[in-house]
Design a protein around this motif. Structure first.
Motif, mmCIF file in Angstrom:
data_model
loop_
_atom_site.group_PDB
_atom_site.id
_atom_site.type_symbol
_atom_site.label_atom_id
_atom_site.label_comp_id
_atom_site.label_asym_id
_atom_site.label_seq_id
_atom_site.Cartn_x
_atom_site.Cartn_y
_atom_site.Cartn_z
ATOM 1 N N MET A 1 0.560 -1.250 0.105
ATOM 2 C CA MET A 1 -0.092 -0.369 0.034
ATOM 3 C C MET A 1 0.756 1.015 0.404
ATOM 4 S SD MET A 1 -2.520 1.148 3.007
ATOM 5 C CE MET A 1 -3.039 -0.461 2.740
ATOM 6 N N ASP A 2 0.158 2.240 -0.507
ATOM 7 C CA ASP A 2 1.749 3.516 -1.198
ATOM 8 C C ASP A 2 0.388 4.745 -0.912
ATOM 9 O OD1 ASP A 2 0.374 3.014 -3.447
ATOM 10 O OD2 ASP A 2 1.818 3.261 -4.779
ATOM 11 N N ALA A 3 0.791 5.914 -0.487
ATOM 12 C CA ALA A 3 0.471 7.204 -0.277
ATOM 13 C C ALA A 3 -0.658 7.097 -1.750
ATOM 14 C CB ALA A 3 1.182 8.502 -0.507
ATOM 15 N N THR A 4 -0.258 6.975 -3.236
ATOM 16 C CA THR A 4 -1.095 6.957 -3.624
ATOM 17 C C THR A 4 -3.014 6.241 -3.843
ATOM 18 O OG1 THR A 4 0.414 7.184 -5.419
ATOM 19 C CG2 THR A 4 -1.661 6.398 -6.706
ATOM 20 N N TYR A 5 -2.357 5.100 -3.486
ATOM 21 C CA TYR A 5 -3.982 4.226 -2.835
ATOM 22 C C TYR A 5 -4.289 4.826 -2.233
ATOM 23 C CZ TYR A 5 -6.316 0.197 -1.392
ATOM 24 O OH TYR A 5 -7.157 -0.368 -0.911
ATOM 25 N N GLN A 7 -4.596 7.942 -1.346
ATOM 26 C CA GLN A 7 -5.105 8.890 -2.018
ATOM 27 C C GLN A 7 -6.078 9.089 -2.945
ATOM 28 O OE1 GLN A 7 -4.356 12.303 -0.623
ATOM 29 N NE2 GLN A 7 -6.747 12.673 -1.206
ATOM 30 N N LYS A 8 -6.134 7.619 -2.802
ATOM 31 C CA LYS A 8 -7.429 7.413 -4.340
ATOM 32 C C LYS A 8 -8.469 7.118 -3.721
ATOM 33 C CE LYS A 8 -8.838 3.393 -7.840
ATOM 34 N NZ LYS A 8 -8.192 2.727 -8.853
ATOM 35 N N ASN A 9 -8.329 6.859 -2.531
ATOM 36 C CA ASN A 9 -9.551 6.102 -1.622
ATOM 37 C C ASN A 9 -10.360 7.327 -0.421
ATOM 38 O OD1 ASN A 9 -10.316 2.936 -1.856
ATOM 39 N ND2 ASN A 9 -8.152 2.930 -1.452
ATOM 40 N N LYS A 14 -14.962 11.062 -1.266
ATOM 41 C CA LYS A 14 -15.207 12.366 -1.005
ATOM 42 C C LYS A 14 -15.924 12.426 -2.268
ATOM 43 C CE LYS A 14 -11.887 15.554 -1.247
ATOM 44 N NZ LYS A 14 -10.770 17.063 -1.291
ATOM 45 N N THR A 15 -15.822 11.850 -2.779
ATOM 46 C CA THR A 15 -17.077 11.879 -4.391
ATOM 47 C C THR A 15 -17.740 11.412 -4.000
ATOM 48 O OG1 THR A 15 -14.732 11.615 -5.865
ATOM 49 C CG2 THR A 15 -17.676 11.136 -6.409
ATOM 50 N N GLN A 39 -9.677 14.190 8.291
ATOM 51 C CA GLN A 39 -10.338 13.036 9.505
ATOM 52 C C GLN A 39 -11.151 11.981 8.102
ATOM 53 O OE1 GLN A 39 -13.056 16.611 10.118
ATOM 54 N NE2 GLN A 39 -12.617 16.549 11.897
ATOM 55 N N LEU A 40 -11.435 12.182 6.999
ATOM 56 C CA LEU A 40 -11.389 11.209 6.168
ATOM 57 C C LEU A 40 -10.012 10.104 6.564
ATOM 58 C CD1 LEU A 40 -12.257 13.067 3.019
ATOM 59 C CD2 LEU A 40 -13.880 11.257 5.290
ATOM 60 N N PHE A 41 -9.282 10.359 6.253
ATOM 61 C CA PHE A 41 -8.495 9.210 6.949
ATOM 62 C C PHE A 41 -8.437 8.235 7.819
ATOM 63 C CE2 PHE A 41 -3.744 7.595 8.546
ATOM 64 C CZ PHE A 41 -3.025 6.781 7.480
ATOM 65 N N TYR A 42 -8.860 8.999 8.892
ATOM 66 C CA TYR A 42 -8.883 8.560 9.871
ATOM 67 C C TYR A 42 -10.047 7.210 9.707
ATOM 68 C CZ TYR A 42 -4.426 9.825 12.117
ATOM 69 O OH TYR A 42 -3.553 10.635 11.894
ATOM 70 N N LEU A 43 -11.102 8.355 9.315
ATOM 71 C CA LEU A 43 -12.252 7.020 9.403
ATOM 72 C C LEU A 43 -12.106 6.269 8.082
ATOM 73 C CD1 LEU A 43 -15.037 9.587 8.293
ATOM 74 C CD2 LEU A 43 -15.247 7.594 10.029
ATOM 75 N N LEU A 44 -10.888 6.024 7.063
ATOM 76 C CA LEU A 44 -10.378 4.831 6.105
ATOM 77 C C LEU A 44 -9.573 3.830 6.984
ATOM 78 C CD1 LEU A 44 -11.198 6.497 2.604
ATOM 79 C CD2 LEU A 44 -12.028 4.659 3.916
#
Length: 251
Positions: A1-5, A7-9, A14-15, A39-44
């Motif tokens: 898993m990398d930063a691109t993956y 950020q994509k999620n 957000k969408t 906050q979205l990152f920590y939800l995921l």
């Protein structure tokens, strides 16, 4: 898993949130809903760490994201200009988002989640009200309030799905990021009402407030890095990602 993956999620979340609250007139006057990517990152975070995940959880984090948007819209209101068209529509947008998350929750029939999110909203708003109260609070009490404001709704989601092991990470990380943000704004002459009240309530201390907040940032950073180092349930790539985010926030 990398930063691109990752950020994509986050972008996909957000969408999905935007799709549930999109309204042409509100977009024209108030813009897109405010979404905090941290906050979205920590939800995921449980999803990124390989926890069992399902559609019900996807709908739940969308709901929490909408709640955050609703509360953020209400915080935009300026008391001295609350009668302007833009301000009135900002109030309406917050109310509209509120209606959407209640609708989604009602359709889900997830009573435990509804109960937890309702408790989280109440707890968060109680702490937010402190900004408008003519009372003194200690520096430590303000830190507790900021922690609740940043994490109460995420905690509701974690608790509803038994992800409580992630709470120390999200509470320390989001408080640290908020303190860094407040400190940087203050240094740039953009002091927030909460920061100013924290300063005013710190007169009981012998040292300058700026030193207090920088010391707390250092303590949180050290404790968080130690926690990540010793954590056994978090994947190594996520540990590294969070560590980089923490260190970057110090710059």
């Amino acid at each position: 898993m990398d930063a691109t993956y990752i950020q994509k999620n986050i972008n996909q979340l957000k969408t999905n949130i935007f799709m549930h609250v999109r309204h042409r007139t509100l977009l024209q006057y108030t813009g897109e809903p405010v979404l905090n990517e941290e906050q979205l990152f920590y939800l995921l975070l449980p999803f990124f760490n390989g926890e069992n995940w399902n559609d019900k959880m996807d709908k739940s984090i969308i709901t929490v994201g909408i709640v955050h948007s609703s509360l953020s819209e209400h915080e935009k209101i300026h008391e001295l200009d609350a009668t302007s068209k833009e301000q009135q529509l900002t109030v309406l947008s917050g109310d509209y988002y509120s209606g959407r998350y209640y609708q989604i929750l009602a359709e889900s029939g997830n009573i435990p989640l509804i109960r937890k999110i309702s408790e989280g909203i109440v707890h968060r708003c109680e702490q937010q009200v402190r900004v408008y109260e003519n009372k003194s609070y200690t520096f430590r009490q303000w830190l507790e309030s900021l922690t609740v404001i940043e994490t109460a709704l995420i905690k509701s989601f974690y608790t509803a799905y038994n992800f409580n092991q992630y709470l120390p990470i999200v509470e320390n990380c989001l408080l640290l990021l908020r303190l860094n943000e407040e400190d940087k704004k203050h240094k740039n002459g953009e002091t927030s009402p909460i920061y100013q009240l924290m300063v005013d309530s710190s007169v009981q201390h012998e040292e300058p407030f700026e030193r207090l907040i920088l010391r707390e940032i250092d303590t949180l950073t050290t404790n968080l890095l130690d926690y990540l180092q010793t954590s056994t349930f978090l994947h190594d790539d996520l540990k590294q990602y969070i560590k980089q985010k923490v260190l970057f926030s110090q710059k």
